[in-house]
Design a protein around this motif. Sequence first.
Motif, PDB file in Angstrom:
ATOM      1  N   MET A  68      20.526  40.011  51.744  1.00  0.00           N
ATOM      2  CA  MET A  68      21.974  40.129  51.399  1.00  0.00           C
ATOM      3  C   MET A  68      22.197  39.733  49.930  1.00  0.00           C
ATOM      4  SD  MET A  68      25.117  40.680  52.543  1.00  0.00           S
ATOM      5  CE  MET A  68      25.248  40.470  54.327  1.00  0.00           C
ATOM      6  N   PRO A  69      22.766  40.634  49.146  1.00  0.00           N
ATOM      7  CA  PRO A  69      22.974  40.292  47.733  1.00  0.00           C
ATOM      8  C   PRO A  69      24.025  39.203  47.571  1.00  0.00           C
ATOM      9  CG  PRO A  69      24.040  42.382  48.272  1.00  0.00           C
ATOM     10  CD  PRO A  69      23.261  41.965  49.480  1.00  0.00           C
ATOM     11  N   THR A  70      23.941  38.447  46.461  1.00  0.00           N
ATOM     12  CA  THR A  70      24.955  37.430  46.178  1.00  0.00           C
ATOM     13  C   THR A  70      25.813  37.916  45.025  1.00  0.00           C
ATOM     14  OG1 THR A  70      23.704  36.290  44.476  1.00  0.00           O
ATOM     15  CG2 THR A  70      23.230  35.691  46.769  1.00  0.00           C
ATOM     16  N   ILE A  71      26.786  37.108  44.696  1.00  0.00           N
ATOM     17  CA  ILE A  71      27.708  37.473  43.621  1.00  0.00           C
ATOM     18  C   ILE A  71      26.938  37.614  42.301  1.00  0.00           C
ATOM     19  CG2 ILE A  71      28.282  35.099  42.983  1.00  0.00           C
ATOM     20  CD1 ILE A  71      31.190  36.016  42.748  1.00  0.00           C
ATOM     21  N   LYS A  72      25.854  36.880  42.188  1.00  0.00           N
ATOM     22  CA  LYS A  72      25.041  36.932  40.977  1.00  0.00           C
ATOM     23  C   LYS A  72      24.394  38.316  40.836  1.00  0.00           C
ATOM     24  CE  LYS A  72      22.733  32.911  40.028  1.00  0.00           C
ATOM     25  NZ  LYS A  72      21.584  32.011  40.255  1.00  0.00           N
ATOM     26  N   ASP A  73      23.917  38.838  41.960  1.00  0.00           N
ATOM     27  CA  ASP A  73      23.315  40.175  41.942  1.00  0.00           C
ATOM     28  C   ASP A  73      24.342  41.224  41.542  1.00  0.00           C
ATOM     29  OD1 ASP A  73      20.806  39.240  42.908  1.00  0.00           O
ATOM     30  OD2 ASP A  73      21.702  39.101  44.905  1.00  0.00           O
ATOM     31  N   ILE A  74      25.538  41.069  42.100  1.00  0.00           N
ATOM     32  CA  ILE A  74      26.594  42.035  41.795  1.00  0.00           C
ATOM     33  C   ILE A  74      26.921  41.978  40.306  1.00  0.00           C
ATOM     34  CG2 ILE A  74      28.951  42.778  42.318  1.00  0.00           C
ATOM     35  CD1 ILE A  74      26.974  43.013  44.642  1.00  0.00           C
ATOM     36  N   ALA A  75      26.956  40.761  39.767  1.00  0.00           N
ATOM     37  CA  ALA A  75      27.246  40.594  38.342  1.00  0.00           C
ATOM     38  C   ALA A  75      26.179  41.313  37.506  1.00  0.00           C
ATOM     39  CB  ALA A  75      27.282  39.104  38.002  1.00  0.00           C
ATOM     40  N   ARG A  76      24.946  41.047  37.840  1.00  0.00           N
ATOM     41  CA  ARG A  76      23.853  41.663  37.102  1.00  0.00           C
ATOM     42  C   ARG A  76      23.936  43.190  37.190  1.00  0.00           C
ATOM     43  NH1 ARG A  76      19.715  42.816  39.377  1.00  0.00           N
ATOM     44  NH2 ARG A  76      19.849  41.231  41.025  1.00  0.00           N
ATOM     45  N   MET A  77      24.078  43.670  38.420  1.00  0.00           N
ATOM     46  CA  MET A  77      24.066  45.118  38.623  1.00  0.00           C
ATOM     47  C   MET A  77      25.254  45.812  37.962  1.00  0.00           C
ATOM     48  SD  MET A  77      22.901  44.827  42.576  1.00  0.00           S
ATOM     49  CE  MET A  77      23.031  46.523  43.127  1.00  0.00           C
ATOM     50  N   SER A  78      26.385  45.109  37.877  1.00  0.00           N
ATOM     51  CA  SER A  78      27.568  45.763  37.316  1.00  0.00           C
ATOM     52  C   SER A  78      27.662  45.523  35.820  1.00  0.00           C
ATOM     53  CB  SER A  78      28.825  45.226  38.000  1.00  0.00           C
ATOM     54  OG  SER A  78      28.995  43.852  37.677  1.00  0.00           O
ATOM     55  N   GLY A  79      26.907  44.558  35.318  1.00  0.00           N
ATOM     56  CA  GLY A  79      26.971  44.254  33.898  1.00  0.00           C
ATOM     57  C   GLY A  79      28.110  43.317  33.531  1.00  0.00           C
ATOM     58  N   TYR A  80      28.828  42.808  34.539  1.00  0.00           N
ATOM     59  CA  TYR A  80      29.894  41.845  34.246  1.00  0.00           C
ATOM     60  C   TYR A  80      29.442  40.453  34.653  1.00  0.00           C
ATOM     61  CZ  TYR A  80      33.122  45.638  33.251  1.00  0.00           C
ATOM     62  OH  TYR A  80      33.740  46.713  32.699  1.00  0.00           O
ATOM     63  N   SER A  81      30.254  39.459  34.339  1.00  0.00           N
ATOM     64  CA  SER A  81      29.895  38.086  34.701  1.00  0.00           C
ATOM     65  C   SER A  81      30.323  37.791  36.140  1.00  0.00           C
ATOM     66  CB  SER A  81      30.598  37.105  33.778  1.00  0.00           C
ATOM     67  OG  SER A  81      31.970  37.061  34.093  1.00  0.00           O
ATOM     68  N   ILE A  82      29.774  36.736  36.687  1.00  0.00           N
ATOM     69  CA  ILE A  82      30.128  36.401  38.065  1.00  0.00           C
ATOM     70  C   ILE A  82      31.597  36.017  38.165  1.00  0.00           C
ATOM     71  CG2 ILE A  82      27.797  35.700  38.744  1.00  0.00           C
ATOM     72  CD1 ILE A  82      28.674  32.806  38.435  1.00  0.00           C
ATOM     73  N   GLY A  83      32.151  35.469  37.086  1.00  0.00           N
ATOM     74  CA  GLY A  83      33.578  35.130  37.109  1.00  0.00           C
ATOM     75  C   GLY A  83      34.419  36.370  37.345  1.00  0.00           C
ATOM     76  N   THR A  84      34.097  37.418  36.634  1.00  0.00           N
ATOM     77  CA  THR A  84      34.865  38.652  36.779  1.00  0.00           C
ATOM     78  C   THR A  84      34.665  39.256  38.171  1.00  0.00           C
ATOM     79  OG1 THR A  84      34.671  39.045  34.416  1.00  0.00           O
ATOM     80  CG2 THR A  84      35.284  40.926  35.785  1.00  0.00           C
ATOM     81  N   VAL A  85      33.447  39.196  38.640  1.00  0.00           N
ATOM     82  CA  VAL A  85      33.199  39.714  39.993  1.00  0.00           C
ATOM     83  C   VAL A  85      34.048  38.941  40.999  1.00  0.00           C
ATOM     84  CG1 VAL A  85      31.490  39.955  41.831  1.00  0.00           C
ATOM     85  CG2 VAL A  85      30.857  40.464  39.462  1.00  0.00           C
ATOM     86  N   SER A  86      34.069  37.631  40.843  1.00  0.00           N
ATOM     87  CA  SER A  86      34.850  36.796  41.750  1.00  0.00           C
ATOM     88  C   SER A  86      36.325  37.216  41.707  1.00  0.00           C
ATOM     89  CB  SER A  86      34.713  35.327  41.357  1.00  0.00           C
ATOM     90  OG  SER A  86      35.572  34.523  42.128  1.00  0.00           O
ATOM     91  N   ARG A  87      36.824  37.486  40.509  1.00  0.00           N
ATOM     92  CA  ARG A  87      38.231  37.883  40.388  1.00  0.00           C
ATOM     93  C   ARG A  87      38.509  39.199  41.106  1.00  0.00           C
ATOM     94  NH1 ARG A  87      36.926  36.256  34.985  1.00  0.00           N
ATOM     95  NH2 ARG A  87      37.428  34.048  34.856  1.00  0.00           N
ATOM     96  N   VAL A  88      37.552  40.102  41.015  1.00  0.00           N
ATOM     97  CA  VAL A  88      37.733  41.383  41.706  1.00  0.00           C
ATOM     98  C   VAL A  88      37.769  41.162  43.225  1.00  0.00           C
ATOM     99  CG1 VAL A  88      36.623  43.582  42.284  1.00  0.00           C
ATOM    100  CG2 VAL A  88      36.731  42.811  39.904  1.00  0.00           C
ATOM    101  N   ILE A  89      36.817  40.368  43.688  1.00  0.00           N
ATOM    102  CA  ILE A  89      36.740  40.109  45.133  1.00  0.00           C
ATOM    103  C   ILE A  89      38.041  39.523  45.656  1.00  0.00           C
ATOM    104  CG2 ILE A  89      35.636  38.689  46.884  1.00  0.00           C
ATOM    105  CD1 ILE A  89      33.097  38.778  45.131  1.00  0.00           C
TER     106      ILE A  89
END
Lengths: 338, 338
Positions: free
Chosen positions: A1-22
């Motif tokens: 199961m991917p984590t927020i860190k993986d999503i950040a890496r894969m999307s090219g954004y930071s984990i903070g931004t990913v968290s905001r989207v979620i």
Amino acid sequence: MPTIKDIARMSGYSIGTVSRVINNHRDVSDAARAAIEKVIAESGFQPNANAKHLKQTAASAIVIFVKGTQNVFLEDILEKIQTHLKAYQESASVIFLDEADNEISAARKIEAERHPRGMIFLGGNMDHFRRSFSEISTPAVLISADASGVDSPLLSSFATDDYEGSYAAAKVLIESGHRRIGIIGGHMSWGPEGITSPRLAGAVKCFEEYGIPFDLETQFVSSRFSMDDGSRAARRLLKRYPELTAVFCHSDMIAIGAMRAFIDSGRRVPEDISLIGFDGIEYTRYTIPRIATIRQDTDAMAKRGIDDLLMRISYPRDGVHERIPFEVIAKESIRTIG
Amino acid sequence: MPTIKDIARMSGYSIGTVSRVINNHRDVSDAARAAIEKVIAESGFQPNANAKHLKQTAASAIVIFVKGTQNVFLEDILEKIQTHLKAYQESASVIFLDEADNEISAARKIEAERHPRGMIFLGGNMDHFRRSFSEISTPAVLISADASGVDSPLLSSFATDDYEGSYAAAKVLIESGHRRIGIIGGHMSWGPEGITSPRLAGAVKCFEEYGIPFDLETQFVSSRFSMDDGSRAARRLLKRYPELTAVFCHSDMIAIGAMRAFIDSGRRVPEDISLIGFDGIEYTRYTIPRIATIRQDTDAMAKRGIDDLLMRISYPRDGVHERIPFEVIAKESIRTIG
DNA sequence: CTGAAAGCGCTTACAG
DNA sequence: CTGAAAGCGCTTACAG
């Protein structure tokens, strides 16, 4: 199961931004949101709720405690609660407790473990509530029993007036001409604030007003709220008080069991014995004959309980204690005599 | 609520040692254990489960998914599961799902959020299982439906043989002399692997063997598994096929509703219409007359399901798919004719 | 609008 | 046997 860190890496954004989207914050560019959502969808990412709840005071779902399995009446309320929660897009998980369990201890444990936003108790022992509900710090609602005696601003309760309902049941039988009435109730050990005491007191009060004799020893037997125990209790009652012409059962399940026992003993319902129950479960409309009952408004209890809880979760204020009106359903199981 | 840090400060030990005491590790001096346990008891400390689960792969309790509220049969199994879990000192929380919900989607979400050690499905749509159970990575058990068609080592299933049970029900009616038999079943839209198809096929097979005519259009109607819909379906069936002398209902709830409808239409059970249900819920022993039925062994399903799940949690191995024997309960609702 | 960083409360190698 | 420290996966001020 991917984590927020993986999503950040894969999307090219930071984990903070990913968290905001979620979490649907608005301060995110459309481009970032689109890119991140795409990656989330493709990867099947699910945020780890443990990590989320660890950070947020914000808590998880609503937890419902059901006291006693095999209770059709509480299951009816449970079902309606689920329906109402769904309408609000809320979900809940359910914990079933034994009759003997302490629901407040169970609630404390769950509270510490899961930090629910709100708790709903279906059924409960007033002793436990009075003694230890103060240790609970989550908004809660007790449905089906009155908790006005519990001194806590976090607790609301919604219940039928057992005394009045029971008075009404006795009255129906008396006004149909019955004077030799038996009662199959619960156990007194459930406590003075339990179901049995007020339901017995309401009926006795009615007997007194109409000048109907009532001797507890011969005319009252105790039973669990189940069909099989209701049958057994009915046989005991028949032995002690064979001249009865009507029986008031403190629950419909008891009434169903009692009817079976009466038929098996060669009596007819209602020709020989009239019958009224309590609760108004759906079965009473399908039995042959249909069983008269005091219908508790489970729909109103569920709806009022949910609304009150959700409001108090968002806008803390003192709990309330409401009596929900009941309805007398006089049906084929009562014969008019005299 | 104090945290582990507070306990460390108050006891004079480090949080590491406190953690070891909480988790019963052996490498702690008796003095430290005693001191720390004392502080924990006095402060009412409860470890934060979110933090705990965040660190540990170790997962939380068992989650039970119940498909459809208002299903007495599944509630019966649910109750027995709880009893068995309790005997093993295990606890579970229950998620109720709508008939229409996708139980696998719900399970994936809960899996990500709570990391349960095991999951139990009561009822389920085989389409969902077949399509997406592979996304689940927690040991699971499906009870009440056969999942041998789902290709996953993580899934076991325990179910009654619907085809054989249904064959037996039809046989009871036929051997009692009935030749004009109606069937009230579920909906075909529940899928070819659902309940309805095998239960219909089993009965039809029996009809064929005995040379009993059966026309689907006139002799079969669909119903939800509830009393009220059972009543409605029975009225439709009576209109289409008034000459029937017996009815096989695919669930006891349908049978109860149907009996009510027959009585209301002026027929007697079993004098005019014989009746057999399916499931063997407790209530069939209390109806008047008692309803014949195919009793599913809910106790065995619950017990086998729990044992299998707990074993596979501790000792991973491939799931199994078992058929649990049923029992034919022929009762007062069947009259022997011709 | 976005990133770097602190911190939620716990567990667990790693040293000692 | 015990402590100091890293890290679990996330959220959220704080800067910019």
